[in-house]
Enzyme design. Sequence first.
Site, PDB file in Angstrom:
ATOM      1  CD  GLN A  35     -14.841  56.264  79.267  1.00  0.00           C
ATOM      2  OE1 GLN A  35     -13.718  56.695  79.546  1.00  0.00           O
ATOM      3  NE2 GLN A  35     -15.901  56.474  80.045  1.00  0.00           N
TER       4      GLN A  35
ATOM      5  CG  HIS B 124      -6.209  52.418  85.691  1.00  0.00           C
ATOM      6  ND1 HIS B 124      -5.574  53.213  84.759  1.00  0.00           N
ATOM      7  CD2 HIS B 124      -7.296  53.120  86.115  1.00  0.00           C
ATOM      8  CE1 HIS B 124      -6.243  54.344  84.615  1.00  0.00           C
ATOM      9  NE2 HIS B 124      -7.290  54.318  85.431  1.00  0.00           N
TER      10      HIS B 124
ATOM     11  CE  LYS C  60     -11.144  60.679  81.870  1.00  0.00           C
ATOM     12  NZ  LYS C  60     -10.668  59.747  80.881  1.00  0.00           N
TER      13      LYS C  60
ATOM     14  CD1 TRP D  27     -12.288  52.768  80.523  1.00  0.00           C
ATOM     15  CD2 TRP D  27     -13.659  51.712  79.112  1.00  0.00           C
ATOM     16  NE1 TRP D  27     -13.535  53.328  80.672  1.00  0.00           N
ATOM     17  CE2 TRP D  27     -14.405  52.689  79.806  1.00  0.00           C
ATOM     18  CE3 TRP D  27     -14.317  50.932  78.164  1.00  0.00           C
ATOM     19  CZ2 TRP D  27     -15.762  52.905  79.589  1.00  0.00           C
ATOM     20  CZ3 TRP D  27     -15.675  51.139  77.952  1.00  0.00           C
ATOM     21  CH2 TRP D  27     -16.371  52.118  78.650  1.00  0.00           C
TER      22      TRP D  27
ATOM     23  CB  SER E 212      -7.593  57.442  86.076  1.00  0.00           C
ATOM     24  OG  SER E 212      -8.789  56.840  85.626  1.00  0.00           O
TER      25      SER E 212
END
Length: 536
Positions: free
Chosen positions: A273, A362, A235, A325, A231
């Site tokens: 997103q 997730h 990144k 998303w 998540s």
Amino acid sequence: MITRSGHLRLSLALLTALALTGTALATAAPTPSPPTALAVEDDGADCPVALPGSTPANPRLPDPFTRIDGSRVTSLADWRCRRAEIRELAERHVYGDKPAKPASVTGTVSRTSISVTATHQGRTASFSAGVDAPSGAGPFPAVIVVGGFGADTAAIKAAGAAVISYDPLAVGREGTPRSSKQGAFYTLHGASSPTGLLAAWAWGASRIIDVIEQSGSATIRADGIGVTGCSRYGKSAFAVGAFDQRVALTMPIESGSAGAPAFRSIAGESGAQPLSSAYGEQPWLGDAFSAYTGNPNALPIDTHQVIGMIAPRGLLLLENPHVDWLAARAGSVASLAGAEVYKALGAADNISYWSDVQDGTHCASRSEWRGPIQDNIREHLLKSGNAPQVFRISAKKAGNLAQWRDWQTPVLTGGGEPTSTTTTTTTTTTGVTTTTTPPPGTGCTASASVNQWNGGFVATVTVTANRAITGWTVGATLPPGATITNSWNTTRTGTSGPVTFTDAGFNGALAAGRSTEFGYQATGTAPTSALTCTAR
């Protein structure tokens, strides 16, 4: 003119070695990749880079092989300073500046913890990380797990690597305004620094590696460092691997917007997103990115080039197609485009991608990923295996690279490029490339670039006109057991055995010497027989 000074020039010999070993005849056994991590954080620090004041908008992914001055990369040696250009573009427009190692970095390493103290221009900041080492004397390779969320830590330890638990919030806190950022990085570089959290977190991971190096690798091996996160920490892992060439293996998981997915593709992906949301949710991205949240086409860079910054080092991208998303389609676009850089560097087997998963939770620990994670750890950190390249793209979120690029991948000189013949079939350790020169009068040539994994493959087919044509048809014969499940930019007849692909109308007319692409995904083994191409 921008330069970064004081680093060794190691990558040319490394890339040449990769090119010499990365291509083999179809009958040869796969050759294990040589070590890919470098001994320095930024090998291109001494490359002069003059960034343009502005660049024209481009709705397609920028060509990673075209320099800022408009010339094209032609050799392995060229990539070193081309990567430096990409880094500067990424810092200026996406992440903000990731400063080099401070004047003083000290700390300790044990089986249970790592401490870091950094001093810059009279300011001092400290933070620490936990260590969970396997049994035995060591020294061990290690995977930095950002924020405690990433690849299954049990799988990491079972593969023989230690786990370094890195809390990035001690280096750059979330929930702060951009004008008053907090954490160890901002203590040193100022609360109003335009650098976003992802670059700050990458800076912190680099300082952990500094301390490991200074410890003499008694507990943790500095030449066997990986990074993972899921998540928002995915990144971070993506940025850590891109900005520190000492990282041998990067494994971002479900990184979503501001991670690996291509910015341009996110903008058109339903449910993903939005870039404005990713920019506003937290100060992850640099302040300068605000200019592009509604206009990614104006960016002179995209994430496939950030993947190129990681090349030729190990990269395993893991995504979840069940949560819109997370922008997994844009992730597959960036990964397929970034894989072209790996191919050009002769290291195509060092990148893998997997979004074909059953569990939509997730950041779940998935059984499908355990094998690829451990295979990559053994190859890139333990140097004891040969991880097969895997591209398992979910049909739910399959990107179409042909839609997003108008550039071709060069064959870089410096060793190892295949020799052209009338009909050539070359199998690399990662895929198959089949080129067919048509008989006189057929008017076109078809070539296929294949990403093969255990149980399936994706083929990107390039059609080139030898004269002005109004349409084309490509024929292929799939081996027994292979079945097409998806195709794009083409009208297809058949799913197995002999199949034909005809232009989709908009891509049929080609001037002499011009090319177009279509693609398909299939189960089974990719064909190695020659393609046929006929034109109208």
